[in-house]
Design an enzyme around this catalytic site. Structure first.
Site, PDB file in Angstrom:
ATOM      1  CB  SER A 150      54.169  43.282  12.810  1.00 14.74           C
ATOM      2  OG  SER A 150      53.757  43.911  11.616  1.00 14.74           O
ATOM      3  CG  ASP A 226      57.063  39.590   6.535  1.00 19.54           C
ATOM      4  OD1 ASP A 226      56.059  40.086   5.994  1.00 19.54           O
ATOM      5  OD2 ASP A 226      57.334  39.716   7.737  1.00 19.54           O
ATOM      6  CG  HIS A 259      54.188  39.592   8.970  1.00 18.15           C
ATOM      7  ND1 HIS A 259      55.336  40.325   9.193  1.00 18.15           N
ATOM      8  CD2 HIS A 259      53.196  40.297   9.591  1.00 18.15           C
ATOM      9  CE1 HIS A 259      55.040  41.414   9.898  1.00 18.15           C
ATOM     10  NE2 HIS A 259      53.753  41.413  10.152  1.00 18.15           N
TER      11      HIS A 259
END
Lengths: 280, 280
Positions: A150, A226, A259
């Site tokens: 991320s 996600d 995620h």
């Protein structure tokens, strides 16, 4: 420079250790974690994978949740996980107390604007100061790889792209691929770097990739369930940049994954093998 | 009985799901986690490993930190992780707010004393109510194994010893082996069961093992740098009981390991294979 060991736990035959040290670059005390595989006690020097975590994380998330120690022990790979921002009472955070900027959200860049510029220099910390420490205090060679998740996926890509030759390989999970064009990135860049958008280009992986001259290989995993995919992560920008500039990007869209660290743990072994192949 | 799904995350090709439900046995709402390997979508019924966590834990610790999903996916094993106590505003905790009794510390027994007896019936929840739910709502067979850590290692041993034939196999990490003879156990038993020590014997793994008639095989892993080894865990009591009664206990003292999930993650694969061998 001295390192204070604050914990030491055996894991998969090697050792997970945490250290506190004074960072000259960041102007504060920092904590990082290192996983030393069993081969670290055999006298030679081992390659190092630097792992950059995402928003709100510390050095602990990856070490506790990624399940990476077993294969690192098998491959003889050291893993180093820094914190995600400068820390301490005199380090300013988000003015509104939000979780997506400031403390735990340093975005791995060198800030130019006040009040951030004094402490928020995570790029130089991750690329220069931390490896120097690691290579001085552990049986670590100067063979380095970098990866992250991320915000940390953005960080890994940008660190590799800004410093050609410094990393043998780079990969990312769910990276913020085009921060100039998403809310997380725009919030962080406008504060850290100011409102002049041309200054943002040197910290945007998709822009940097489109301009990179040396051919680069990239492995990116992205879950297709996600929640941040469409508005924040935007891997298609990275795909277009790689295509336009002729770089070898392998983007794997992983069906059903979100995620979380369950996603990372599901595919971390592929990344470790990818880096080990480039490092040894 | 209805189950409310509260999260669903793909992991290692299968699914990690969390559910909330009303427990009739405990008189409160409970949350548990289940890992469903990819084979759960193929129509047949799969064996189930019940994992009991230690003091202060919830259903989340094992799922996030043990790194068990990959091999469970390979072996076709469902894993179910309950919470460690009844929960809710009307469930009494430790009168002094301590972490080693009450909420997060139900010791997997059926309390007989007030004010605990109404809600603290974790043995019946784990052995009866939860498997009935699991076997009704998931592709789970009645082939069951049980394992756990610390307080949950005690729980796994006691559940298996009190219910011969109900579990195909049992194992433990760092179990509280002889709770009658350690501070954690004495605090919990004196409150849950009262001061009459003869009542404690039916919840003490070492006592139960010494009296068990059917031959039992047990796998126990214990770190030799575990801070709780000497005063709380006392595996030598289990060794003596197994020896005296002729049970096949394999106690593996693992050099250098502590009481953390890094220890569990280092050896969980051995336990999964041990259970899979007994279950299929």
């Amino acid at each position: 420079m001295t390192l204070d060991n604050i914990s030491c736990q055996k894991s998969a035959g090697g050792w997970h250790k945490r250290y506190r040290h004074r960072s000259e670059v960041l102007g504060c005390d920092m904590v990082f974690a290192v996983y030393l595989p069993p081969q670290a006690e055999q006298g030679g020097k081992l390659p190092v994978l630097y792992w950059l975590s995402g928003l709100t994380c510390t050095d602990e998330n990856f070490m506790q949740k990624a399940g990476a120690h077993k294969l690192a022990a098998e491959l003889g790979l050291i893993i180093v996980a820094p914190d995600t921002s400068p820390r301490g009472a005199d380090v300013p955070g988000d003015p509104d107390g939000a979780w997506d900027f400031g403390l735990g959200a340093g975005f791995y860049l060198n800030a130019t604007q006040q009040p951030w510029a004094q402490h928020y220099r995570m790029h130089d910390y991750v690329v220069d100061e931390l490896p120097a420490l690691v290579e001085a205090h552990f049986p670590a060679s100067d063979r380095r790889a970098i990866s992250g998740h991320s915000m940390g996926g953005h960080g890994a890509l940008v660190c590799a792209l800004r410093n050609p030759g410094r990393y043998s390989s780079v990969s990312a999970f769910s990276p913020i691929s085009n921060p100039m064009d998403c809310p997380w990135g725009q919030k962080a860049f406008s504060r850290f770097l100011g409102e002049e958008r041309s200054r943002w280009r040197e910290w945007d992986a998709s822009v940097l990739l489109s301009e990179a001259k040396a051919p680069l290989a990239l492995l990116v995993d992205q879950g297709d369930r996600d929640d941040f995919l469409e508005n924040q992560l935007k891997p298609e920008a990275l795909v277009q940049a790689a295509k336009a500039a002729g770089h070898d990007l392998e983007l794997r869209m992983q069906p059903g994954y979100d995620h979380s660290y369950y996603f990372i743990a599901s595919f971390i072994d592929d990344h470790l093998r990818y880096h080990a192949k480039a490092l040894v």
